[in-house]
Structure formats: structure tokens, C-alpha cells
Scaffold this motif. Sequence first.
Motif, PDB file in Angstrom:
ATOM      1  N   PRO A   1      -7.220  -0.644  -0.363  1.00 40.51           N
ATOM      2  CA  PRO A   1      -7.176  -1.489  -1.562  1.00 40.51           C
ATOM      3  C   PRO A   1      -8.487  -1.446  -2.346  1.00 40.51           C
ATOM      4  O   PRO A   1      -9.576  -1.342  -1.772  1.00 40.51           O
ATOM      5  CB  PRO A   1      -6.925  -2.888  -0.983  1.00 40.51           C
TER       6      PRO A   1
ATOM      7  N   ILE B   1      -5.570   5.144  -0.136  1.00 40.51           N
ATOM      8  CA  ILE B   1      -4.709   4.005   0.207  1.00 40.51           C
ATOM      9  C   ILE B   1      -5.475   2.692   0.292  1.00 40.51           C
ATOM     10  O   ILE B   1      -4.920   1.618   0.046  1.00 40.51           O
ATOM     11  CB  ILE B   1      -3.956   4.286   1.527  1.00 40.51           C
TER      12      ILE B   1
ATOM     13  N   LEU C   1      -5.119  -1.898  -6.710  1.00 38.46           N
ATOM     14  CA  LEU C   1      -4.457  -2.792  -5.759  1.00 38.46           C
ATOM     15  C   LEU C   1      -5.436  -3.855  -5.262  1.00 38.46           C
ATOM     16  O   LEU C   1      -6.551  -3.539  -4.848  1.00 38.46           O
ATOM     17  CB  LEU C   1      -3.897  -1.990  -4.582  1.00 38.46           C
TER      18      LEU C   1
ATOM     19  N   THR D   1      -1.415   2.799   6.526  1.00 41.61           N
ATOM     20  CA  THR D   1      -0.297   1.860   6.528  1.00 41.61           C
ATOM     21  C   THR D   1       0.645   2.257   7.661  1.00 41.61           C
ATOM     22  O   THR D   1       0.681   3.406   8.085  1.00 41.61           O
ATOM     23  CB  THR D   1       0.504   1.891   5.205  1.00 41.61           C
TER      24      THR D   1
ATOM     25  N   ASN E   1       2.654   1.706  -3.435  1.00 43.54           N
ATOM     26  CA  ASN E   1       1.669   2.069  -4.454  1.00 43.54           C
ATOM     27  C   ASN E   1       1.281   3.544  -4.376  1.00 43.54           C
ATOM     28  O   ASN E   1       1.258   4.245  -5.390  1.00 43.54           O
ATOM     29  CB  ASN E   1       0.426   1.192  -4.298  1.00 43.54           C
TER      30      ASN E   1
ATOM     31  N   LYS F   1       0.834  -1.211   0.000  1.00 42.21           N
ATOM     32  CA  LYS F   1       0.000   0.000   0.000  1.00 42.21           C
ATOM     33  C   LYS F   1       0.870   1.263   0.000  1.00 42.21           C
ATOM     34  O   LYS F   1       0.566   2.243  -0.693  1.00 42.21           O
ATOM     35  CB  LYS F   1      -0.941  -0.014   1.206  1.00 42.21           C
TER      36      LYS F   1
ATOM     37  N   ALA G   1      -5.672  -6.809  -2.412  1.00 38.49           N
ATOM     38  CA  ALA G   1      -5.069  -7.282  -1.163  1.00 38.49           C
ATOM     39  C   ALA G   1      -5.607  -8.665  -0.827  1.00 38.49           C
ATOM     40  O   ALA G   1      -6.818  -8.871  -0.781  1.00 38.49           O
ATOM     41  CB  ALA G   1      -5.379  -6.319  -0.024  1.00 38.49           C
TER      42      ALA G   1
ATOM     43  N   ARG H   1      -7.485   2.203   5.301  1.00 35.50           N
ATOM     44  CA  ARG H   1      -6.951   3.317   4.518  1.00 35.50           C
ATOM     45  C   ARG H   1      -5.620   3.820   5.072  1.00 35.50           C
ATOM     46  O   ARG H   1      -5.169   4.913   4.735  1.00 35.50           O
ATOM     47  CB  ARG H   1      -7.949   4.470   4.496  1.00 35.50           C
TER      48      ARG H   1
END
Length: 380
Positions: free
Chosen positions: A161, A159, A126, A143, A100, A97, A128, A141
Motif C-alpha cells: 500500500p 502491491i 491504495l 497477498t 488493485n 491489494k 490501507a 508486498r
Amino acid sequence: MSQKEIIGKGTIAKLKEILSERKLNNIFLVTGKSSYEKSGAKDAIEPILSDYKVTHFYDFEVNPKVKDIEKGMEIFKKNNCDFVIAIGGGSVMDIAKSINILASNEGNPTEYIKNQKNIENKGKVLVAVPTTSGSGSEATRSTVVYIDKTKYSLDHEFIIPDYTIVDSQLTMNLPKHITASAGMDALSQAIESYWCIDSTEESKDYARKAIKLIMGNLIDAVDNPTRESREAMAEASFLAGKAINISRTTACHAIAYPITSYFGVPHGHAVALTLAQMLVYNSKVTEKDILDKRGINYVHETLKEIAGLIGADDIQDANKRITSLMEEIGLKTRLSEIGVKTDEDIEIIIKNGFNPQRVNNNPRLLTEETLRNEILDEIK
């Protein structure tokens, strides 16, 4: 951002449909070093990916470091990747994440991580695919990123996925210690979300369901895993992730990060260490230290509901039940047992365990003094 959820045994096969729909060709595949093969994910998706160009990134540490993210970004950009697949545990999810989103925003990654620059662009599509049942990162949302042992969070709606595939089949071979630690991470997320000052009826509904599933299945998943217990834990982890995506976590998570960074304790275990005592601490909230605007009666009722959800008669019984659960699944419950033995060690946790956002989400104000005297001293 909306997310498409695909849940159930064998759903990893749905990846073929997603790739076909999106008509993308250049895949950035992020996995663990060994979990990719041990989980069965490699055998499941390699035939699906055979017609695509795949850049496989797995050379990074557990608990993502900024240097690993920068290395991944360089590879991501060099290969002009247009699609991201993350298959693994929480560290895999977080690093995928992070790479990306940061690869799609100009400038130094550290400036975004330290909240000195704002995220403006969404990353690539993305998908996941968790292979553990605990982090819930497939549903959030945010990381986690570490810089010099200090934990930071990237947090933005871009963020989350685009797709999450929760296939319990990929968790069947999880070792006991990972099942235990990840399971307690999910339980801690659900309980913290439930008592968080920013909880909503929606987040509490997700958390409530997660707590019930975990309490009914974690011991079996650790000691005698069945398809049913693995499916329940996979669902619980996802639900807990959805809960904290709304409310965020609270003090237990803030305190856990230095326990992981400085003492090498797996994240889920580190979080769980203070969970039982934090429940007792929060139950003693007063008008002077309450942070939840809904009031003392609301907090007391909420904590009583949590006790009921874990099968306890009252707060003290809930404390004992959480501690007993940890012991039954093989996790240490005292700081001295995990290498925190001196006053200096305690001070490391206090100094580095005060993320204002997380601590201030707690229903009762936590200070350095109360952390030391009412939490850490009680579990030495």
C-alpha cells in the motif's frame, strides 16, 4: 516501493489530507460486511468521502477466493476507479491489494496468482487502514489468495500500500476471539520472522519490538482492553508486518493454511497451533538438516533470544509459555480440539501444508515425516 506510515489514535482523519493531495475523485472502498460499522470506521470516514464518488465493495468471503477477486475487478473496472481504500482485517487488505494490482495487469488473474505471468504495472494509489491487530497486511508486498482450498501468494513490490493508517481507535470494539486470534497471528509472524533464514538486522529489530509489545499487552487486550493495550497491539501488528515484508514467514504459516481451509480454524489461531512445538523442533537442528547458512550456533543463539523475548528461561519453558498464553486468551492448543481427529485429517494437513517457499524459509529442514512425528503428533 516506499510507504507513508501514519500511526496513532485519531489518525484516520488524515485520510482527508491524502485525498486532497492526490486530487483523485473515484474511490473503490473495500470493507468487511459488518466490521466497517462496528469498528467506528464508517462514522469516521463517511463525512470525508461525501464529496467523492464511492464504489463500496464488501461482498466477499473471509480468506479471499479468486472468484471474489474477479468479481471485484469487474466492478472496479466498470466504475473506472482511480483510488483504493481498504478498511478492515487481513482478508479485506488482501482482496483490496489483489484487485488493485490485477486490474492493472492484462490477462487472466489466475495466471498471475499461479506465477505463470509476471506483474508489470502498478495499481492505483491504495490506502490501507487495519481494524484488527494481527495480519500486518497493511505493511506487506504480498497477498493471500485461495483457489479450490489451495493457498497462493501474489508477491511484488507494486502491491505494498502507498499509505497505511494505523489508528488504534478502530480496534477498540474488536471481539475477544478476533483479538486473540489476530494477536497470535502477529506474534507468530514476529517469531517466525526472527528465526527465518532470510532475516536481517532490520527485520529482527521490527520483530523484536513486536514480540515485546505483544507479550506485554495481548492478554489485557483480550480480557480487559484499554486504550494503551489496543495501541500497543496495533503497533505490534504493523511492526510484525514490516518484519515479514523483509524476511517472509516460515513453516508455521505453511502448515496453517490447510488447517484454515479444511477445518475452518481462523488463520491466526491455525498458525499459532504449531508455533510452540516448532520452536522446540528448530532448537534440535543439526548439521545434516540446517537450512540457515549462518550456522548452528547462530540458530541456537537466535532461538535463545526468542525465548528471552517471551520471558522464558529456555526453549522448553518458551514452549510452555506460548501454550499457556493461548489457553489464557481462550484458544485451543490441541488439534483434536479443533476438529483434526483422525490419521486422515493429519494427512490432509501434511499433503497441503508444504508450500516450498515457506517451509524452506525455516532454519531447520522440515519433511513430511518430521512434520507428522515431531510437530503434529506432539499436539494431537
